[in-house]
Design an enzyme around this catalytic site. Structure first.
Site, PDB file in Angstrom:
ATOM      1  N   ASP A 182       0.813  -1.197   0.183  1.00 25.17           N
ATOM      2  CA  ASP A 182      -0.035   0.041   0.186  1.00 25.17           C
ATOM      3  C   ASP A 182       0.806   1.274  -0.127  1.00 25.17           C
ATOM      4  O   ASP A 182       1.943   1.282   0.593  1.00 25.17           O
ATOM      5  CB  ASP A 182      -0.864  -0.002   1.270  1.00 25.17           C
ATOM      6  CG  ASP A 182      -2.161   0.960   1.126  1.00 25.17           C
ATOM      7  OD1 ASP A 182      -2.578   1.379  -0.182  1.00 25.17           O
ATOM      8  OD2 ASP A 182      -2.627   1.597   2.130  1.00 25.17           O
ATOM      9  N   ASP A 229       2.697  11.612  -9.750  1.00 27.85           N
ATOM     10  CA  ASP A 229       3.782  11.794 -10.527  1.00 27.85           C
ATOM     11  C   ASP A 229       3.973  13.277 -10.922  1.00 27.85           C
ATOM     12  O   ASP A 229       5.267  13.851 -10.786  1.00 27.85           O
ATOM     13  CB  ASP A 229       4.170  10.843 -11.584  1.00 27.85           C
ATOM     14  CG  ASP A 229       4.535   9.508 -10.806  1.00 27.85           C
ATOM     15  OD1 ASP A 229       4.796   9.412  -9.694  1.00 27.85           O
ATOM     16  OD2 ASP A 229       4.422   8.593 -11.555  1.00 27.85           O
TER      17      ASP A 229
HETATM   18  P1  ITT Z   1      -3.835  -1.249  -6.052  1.00 28.31           P
HETATM   19  O1  ITT Z   1      -4.369  -0.994  -4.605  1.00 28.31           O
HETATM   20  O2  ITT Z   1      -5.040  -1.715  -7.022  1.00 28.31           O
HETATM   21  O3  ITT Z   1      -2.365  -1.954  -6.208  1.00 28.31           O
HETATM   22  P2  ITT Z   1      -3.782   1.595  -5.949  1.00 28.31           P
HETATM   23  O4  ITT Z   1      -4.223   2.701  -7.009  1.00 28.31           O
HETATM   24  O5  ITT Z   1      -4.625   1.703  -4.563  1.00 28.31           O
HETATM   25  O6  ITT Z   1      -3.908   0.308  -6.467  1.00 28.31           O
HETATM   26  P3  ITT Z   1      -1.429   2.055  -4.397  1.00 28.31           P
HETATM   27  O7  ITT Z   1      -1.955   1.639  -3.010  1.00 28.31           O
HETATM   28  O8  ITT Z   1      -0.130   1.720  -4.754  1.00 28.31           O
HETATM   29  O9  ITT Z   1      -2.332   1.798  -5.488  1.00 28.31           O
HETATM   30  O10 ITT Z   1      -1.334   3.546  -4.157  1.00 28.31           O
HETATM   31  C1  ITT Z   1      -2.449   4.660  -3.863  1.00 28.31           C
HETATM   32  C2  ITT Z   1      -2.405   5.754  -4.463  1.00 28.31           C
HETATM   33  O11 ITT Z   1      -1.089   6.591  -4.191  1.00 28.31           O
HETATM   34  C3  ITT Z   1      -2.678   5.888  -5.969  1.00 28.31           C
HETATM   35  O12 ITT Z   1      -3.666   5.698  -6.486  1.00 28.31           O
HETATM   36  C4  ITT Z   1      -1.756   7.149  -6.462  1.00 28.31           C
HETATM   37  O13 ITT Z   1      -2.744   8.227  -6.365  1.00 28.31           O
HETATM   38  C5  ITT Z   1      -0.829   7.383  -5.405  1.00 28.31           C
HETATM   39  N1  ITT Z   1       0.532   6.562  -5.925  1.00 28.31           N
HETATM   40  C6  ITT Z   1       0.980   5.469  -5.469  1.00 28.31           C
HETATM   41  N2  ITT Z   1       2.150   5.376  -6.070  1.00 28.31           N
HETATM   42  C7  ITT Z   1       2.464   6.464  -6.605  1.00 28.31           C
HETATM   43  C8  ITT Z   1       3.181   6.667  -7.561  1.00 28.31           C
HETATM   44  O14 ITT Z   1       4.566   5.864  -7.674  1.00 28.31           O
HETATM   45  N3  ITT Z   1       3.542   7.964  -8.018  1.00 28.31           N
HETATM   46  C9  ITT Z   1       2.174   8.655  -8.087  1.00 28.31           C
HETATM   47  N4  ITT Z   1       1.301   8.378  -7.294  1.00 28.31           N
HETATM   48  C10 ITT Z   1       1.401   7.255  -6.580  1.00 28.31           C
END
Ligand code: ITT
Length: 195
Positions: free
Chosen positions: A68, A151
């Protein structure tokens, strides 16, 4: 070693598969036949990644890990943090999330922020956690076309480009997720050697 990465995202699966390398049979949720979104009801990244990993471990009895990630902004007391994906509402639209973030930061002097990833691994019923952090600043207007989420408004410390202006390879070398995955990979490789 057979292990499940509790994600539906094929890009994440590929990225992690590359870092883990040979000796691992990595299985995603689609291959497991798990089509529903996993529960994420906790108030922390630690709690959410653990909830997802435990859900899969209990349901399928397979060693697994889940991640997460959140963007933690200093002047907003760590927000949007665990709510990063749904900051501007359940639609999970990056453009809206960025617009709200910039609005909330408009009058703030300190634009420091960090991306933080927490991975929870459950192996033979034992729980392990790995963290990756990248610090930087939020800029006033989006720049760049690559990447996703926040990003285009995040510049990592020591660089001039936003994450969205970097290639995926460049970003992965220094990113929160890359760092957390490297820690997980190191741990699993040591385990394989021992057995
Ligand atoms: P899954 O749970 O399906 O994997 P998610 O969108 O919830 O997908 P994450 O928990 O990794 O994925 O990330 C939560 C949010 O944080 C994501 O929707 C982005 O808005 C932001 N985020 C995560 N990693 C990022 C990155 O490398 N660059 C930019 N924004 C990011």
């Amino acid at each position: 070693m057979k292990i499940c990465f509790a994600t539906h995202n094929p890009n994440k699966l590929k990225e992690v598969g590359q870092i883990l390398g040979e000796g691992f049979e990595l299985i995603g949720l689609n291959e497991l036949g798990e089509n529903e979104e996993l529960p994420e009801n906790q108030k922390t990244l630690e709690g959410n990644s653990r909830e997802k990993a435990e859900y899969i471990y209990k349901k399928y009895g397979i060693d697994c890990f889940a991640d997460d990630t959140g963007l933690e902004v200093y002047a907003l007391d760590g927000e949007p943090g665990v709510y990063s994906a749904r900051y501007a509402g359940p639609g999970k639209h990056s453009r809206d999330n960025i617009a709200l973030l910039l609005e909330n930061l408009k009058d703030k002097e300190n634009k420091s922020a960090q991306f933080r990833t927490v991975i929870t691994l459950i192996k033979k019923g034992r729980v392990y956690q790995f963290e990756g952090v990248v610090t930087g600043i939020i800029i006033d207007a989006p720049r760049g076309k690559d990447g996703f989420g926040y990003d285009p408004v995040f510049i990592p410390k020591g660089f001039d480009q936003t994450f969205a202006e970097m290639s995926l390879g460049q970003k992965n070398e220094i990113s929160h997720r890359g760092l957390a995955i490297e820690k997980l990979a190191g741990f699993l490789k040591r385990k394989i050697k021992k057995n």
